[in-house]
Scaffold this motif. Structure first.
Motif, PDB file in Angstrom:
ATOM      1  N   VAL A 198      18.169  49.081  31.254  1.00 58.36           N
ATOM      2  CA  VAL A 198      19.410  49.666  31.785  1.00 58.36           C
ATOM      3  C   VAL A 198      19.093  50.414  33.078  1.00 58.36           C
ATOM      4  CG1 VAL A 198      20.493  49.946  29.518  1.00 58.36           C
ATOM      5  CG2 VAL A 198      19.145  51.807  30.473  1.00 58.36           C
ATOM      6  N   PRO A 199      20.094  50.599  33.932  1.00 54.56           N
ATOM      7  CA  PRO A 199      19.864  51.342  35.187  1.00 54.56           C
ATOM      8  C   PRO A 199      19.853  52.853  34.935  1.00 54.56           C
ATOM      9  CG  PRO A 199      21.757  49.845  35.342  1.00 54.56           C
ATOM     10  CD  PRO A 199      21.447  50.018  33.903  1.00 54.56           C
ATOM     11  N   TYR A 200      18.903  53.302  34.164  1.00 55.75           N
ATOM     12  CA  TYR A 200      18.834  54.684  33.705  1.00 55.75           C
ATOM     13  C   TYR A 200      18.687  55.643  34.889  1.00 55.75           C
ATOM     14  CZ  TYR A 200      17.268  58.568  30.694  1.00 55.75           C
ATOM     15  OH  TYR A 200      17.134  59.769  30.021  1.00 55.75           O
ATOM     16  N   TYR A 201      19.706  56.467  35.097  1.00 57.12           N
ATOM     17  CA  TYR A 201      19.766  57.429  36.207  1.00 57.12           C
ATOM     18  C   TYR A 201      19.698  56.769  37.590  1.00 57.12           C
ATOM     19  CZ  TYR A 201      20.004  61.597  33.380  1.00 57.12           C
ATOM     20  OH  TYR A 201      20.441  62.582  32.519  1.00 57.12           O
ATOM     21  N   ASN A 202      20.060  55.500  37.658  1.00 56.42           N
ATOM     22  CA  ASN A 202      20.206  54.842  38.958  1.00 56.42           C
ATOM     23  C   ASN A 202      21.542  55.279  39.562  1.00 56.42           C
ATOM     24  OD1 ASN A 202      21.159  52.686  40.835  1.00 56.42           O
ATOM     25  ND2 ASN A 202      19.172  51.796  40.365  1.00 56.42           N
ATOM     26  N   ALA A 203      21.494  55.773  40.784  1.00 58.46           N
ATOM     27  CA  ALA A 203      22.687  56.371  41.395  1.00 58.46           C
ATOM     28  C   ALA A 203      23.842  55.380  41.546  1.00 58.46           C
ATOM     29  CB  ALA A 203      22.330  56.967  42.751  1.00 58.46           C
ATOM     30  N   GLY A 204      23.531  54.091  41.614  1.00 55.05           N
ATOM     31  CA  GLY A 204      24.575  53.093  41.771  1.00 55.05           C
ATOM     32  C   GLY A 204      25.319  52.773  40.488  1.00 55.05           C
ATOM     33  N   TYR A 205      24.863  53.345  39.350  1.00 55.26           N
ATOM     34  CA  TYR A 205      25.466  53.007  38.062  1.00 55.26           C
ATOM     35  C   TYR A 205      25.683  54.238  37.192  1.00 55.26           C
ATOM     36  CZ  TYR A 205      25.906  50.910  33.392  1.00 55.26           C
ATOM     37  OH  TYR A 205      26.334  50.567  32.141  1.00 55.26           O
ATOM     38  N   TRP A 206      24.688  55.097  37.123  1.00 59.93           N
ATOM     39  CA  TRP A 206      24.712  56.222  36.188  1.00 59.93           C
ATOM     40  C   TRP A 206      25.687  57.301  36.662  1.00 59.93           C
ATOM     41  CZ3 TRP A 206      22.431  54.856  31.949  1.00 59.93           C
ATOM     42  CH2 TRP A 206      22.182  55.789  30.936  1.00 59.93           C
ATOM     43  N   PRO A 207      26.298  58.061  35.737  1.00 60.92           N
ATOM     44  CA  PRO A 207      27.206  59.132  36.159  1.00 60.92           C
ATOM     45  C   PRO A 207      26.559  60.125  37.125  1.00 60.92           C
ATOM     46  CG  PRO A 207      27.417  58.761  33.803  1.00 60.92           C
ATOM     47  CD  PRO A 207      26.264  57.922  34.267  1.00 60.92           C
ATOM     48  N   GLU A 208      25.237  60.349  36.934  1.00 60.36           N
ATOM     49  CA  GLU A 208      24.504  61.260  37.810  1.00 60.36           C
ATOM     50  C   GLU A 208      23.165  60.616  38.162  1.00 60.36           C
ATOM     51  OE1 GLU A 208      22.317  65.650  37.615  1.00 60.36           O
ATOM     52  OE2 GLU A 208      23.630  64.977  35.992  1.00 60.36           O
ATOM     53  N   GLY A 209      22.956  60.290  39.434  1.00 62.97           N
ATOM     54  CA  GLY A 209      21.727  59.621  39.843  1.00 62.97           C
ATOM     55  C   GLY A 209      20.558  60.582  39.955  1.00 62.97           C
ATOM     56  N   ASN A 210      19.351  60.076  39.620  1.00 66.58           N
ATOM     57  CA  ASN A 210      18.119  60.847  39.790  1.00 66.58           C
ATOM     58  C   ASN A 210      16.991  59.851  40.027  1.00 66.58           C
ATOM     59  OD1 ASN A 210      15.580  62.242  39.187  1.00 66.58           O
ATOM     60  ND2 ASN A 210      16.867  63.933  38.439  1.00 66.58           N
ATOM     61  N   ALA A 211      16.542  59.748  41.275  1.00 65.23           N
ATOM     62  CA  ALA A 211      15.557  58.725  41.640  1.00 65.23           C
ATOM     63  C   ALA A 211      14.238  58.920  40.915  1.00 65.23           C
ATOM     64  CB  ALA A 211      15.337  58.742  43.150  1.00 65.23           C
ATOM     65  N   THR A 212      13.835  60.157  40.681  1.00 67.60           N
ATOM     66  CA  THR A 212      12.559  60.417  40.003  1.00 67.60           C
ATOM     67  C   THR A 212      12.592  59.922  38.566  1.00 67.60           C
ATOM     68  OG1 THR A 212      12.132  62.344  41.393  1.00 67.60           O
ATOM     69  CG2 THR A 212      10.916  62.204  39.322  1.00 67.60           C
ATOM     70  N   ILE A 213      13.667  60.237  37.849  1.00 66.22           N
ATOM     71  CA  ILE A 213      13.791  59.795  36.459  1.00 66.22           C
ATOM     72  C   ILE A 213      13.836  58.269  36.389  1.00 66.22           C
ATOM     73  CG2 ILE A 213      15.258  59.800  34.400  1.00 66.22           C
ATOM     74  CD1 ILE A 213      16.122  62.630  35.144  1.00 66.22           C
ATOM     75  N   TYR A 214      14.615  57.663  37.293  1.00 64.55           N
ATOM     76  CA  TYR A 214      14.709  56.199  37.306  1.00 64.55           C
ATOM     77  C   TYR A 214      13.348  55.563  37.566  1.00 64.55           C
ATOM     78  CZ  TYR A 214      15.971  51.463  38.751  1.00 64.55           C
ATOM     79  OH  TYR A 214      16.036  50.094  38.855  1.00 64.55           O
ATOM     80  N   ASN A 215      12.627  56.052  38.545  1.00 62.35           N
ATOM     81  CA  ASN A 215      11.320  55.468  38.871  1.00 62.35           C
ATOM     82  C   ASN A 215      10.310  55.668  37.748  1.00 62.35           C
ATOM     83  OD1 ASN A 215      12.072  54.474  41.413  1.00 62.35           O
ATOM     84  ND2 ASN A 215      11.661  56.434  42.411  1.00 62.35           N
TER      85      ASN A 215
END
Length: 381
Positions: A198-215
């Motif tokens: 899933v696009p977990y914390y991806n700013a293009g999908y998640w309610p609140e994006g966080n690049a560090t968490i996603y990476n």
């Protein structure tokens, strides 16, 4: 007979489409009617009507702001709801307010039905999170006036009780378990592994994006899959239940892997029957999306889960598979989670297969009990 269905449908989330497919099959079979007698409120009415052979209307009508949208949707769709013999509000984790619109949106359909003297049921839903006073009020209203209520796991029932729902709540599991597909022959040893992300914390999908968490998540998936591929002769097949967002994540994961030669990405929008075919071909599914786990169980395929949302851990608890459920925050810190679990499954492979077959049968039987809600609601009309 005319029956309406409302849920998060027509949104290219093929987990939710699996729920809709199961409800359509259950309703037409239970009442011996054609799909043409069903109406589905959908995010994409044209697509829904074509896929399922039903009538379909917009789930909601945008009208400037949330309040105006609510009243316009209520006014237009109440005229349709009042023609039904039954309205089914259900399937999916719709009893929540994470995205703000859900509780008022589905609550408005309960109001339409109540004010039109149309019986309605809440069917096989997931509940939570419920954090706002408005969200809780709408869910209590929905439950108070429903003919009956069923949810897919005990945690959802507990949450409804905690926010003040006094009506009886049945636990029937997810409606998609009724799509069970018995697979006669399973491999003598596991080599084929299906994976969803899933696009977990991806700013293009998640309610609140966080690049560090996603990476961290992407790197954690890559490391775990590499450790598994290094120790076992496996084929890794990525597939998506939410397209194209999930497929994009899998590409990010594969880019960070060493053993890319052992991977395949199915870069397609897979409808529920296609997903069932894919999970049936796998020996194990490592799923992040809930319905990749559910549809794998429908095809008697052993599973392990990455718990990105409480609904995933709730399902694994319901299935007595907590030991194969890994909190998504642990993936980055523990690169042998998949390897250790897979090695244990492989060492006890025949028992793993036997237990999965039993689980599949049990969850199918539980899901089919829910059809009694439809019959009882119409009897009371």
């Amino acid at each position: 007979m005319k029956i309406g269905i409302v849920g998060n449908y027509g949104n290219d989330n093929n987990g939710d489409e699996a729920i809709l497919l199961s409800i359509v099959k259950q309703v037409t079979s239970t009442f011996n009617i054609s799909s043409e007698q069903l109406t589905v409120f959908s995010n994409n009415p044209e697509q829904t009507a074509k896929r399922y052979g039903v009538s379909s209307f917009p789930l909601y009508y945008k009208n400037g702001n949330a309040v105006k949208t609510f009243f316009k949707t209520y006014r237009l769709n109440k005229e349709i709801v009042k023609t039904f013999d039954l309205l089914i509000i259900g399937g999916g984790g719709i009893l929540m307010d994470l995205y703000r619109r859900e509780a008022p949106l589905y609550g408005s359909y309960a109001m339409m039905a109540k004010n039109s003297n149309t019986p309605y049921v809440i069917y096989g839903c997931g509940a939570g999170p419920l954090l706002s006073g408005l969200g809780k009020w709408f869910i209590r209203y929905m439950c108070k006036h429903a003919e009956s209520i069923s949810v897919r796991d005990p945690e959802s029932a507990d949450l409804l009780q905690a926010i003040g729902v006094k009506e009886q709540v049945q636990i029937i599991g997810d409606p998609a378990f009724s799509l069970r597909k018995v697979v006669q022959d399973k491999a003598a040893a596991p080599t084929k592994i299906g994976i969803t992300a899933v696009p977990y914390y991806n700013a293009g999908y998640w309610p609140e994006g966080n690049a560090t968490i996603y990476n961290d998540y992407v790197e954690g998936m890559a490391k775990n899959l590499d450790k598994l591929a290094a120790q076992h002769d496996v084929e890794l097949t990525f597939f998506a239940t939410k397209f194209p967002q999930d497929a994009d994540v899998t590409k990010d994961i594969v880019k960070k892997m060493i053993y890319q030669d052992k991977t395949t990405i199915i870069d397609d929008n897979l409808l529920p029957n296609m997903i069932l075919d894919i999970t049936a071909q796998q020996d194990v599914v490592i799923g992040t999306r809930l319905h990749s786990l559910i549809l794998a169980t429908c095809t008697e395929t052993p599973i392990m889960a990455i718990s990105y949302h409480h609904k995933v851990s709730d399902f694994m608890k319901l299935a007595n598979l907590e030991k194969y459920a890994f909190p998504i925050g642990d993936i980055h810190h523990h690169p042998t989670l998949f390897l250790d679990a897979f090695s244990e499954m492989k060492q006890n492979w025949q028992a793993t297969i036997s237990d999965t077959k039993s689980l599949s049968s049990q969850l199918y039987e539980e899901s089919m009990k829910g059809t009694k809600q439809f019959v009882d609601a119409i009897k009371h009309k």
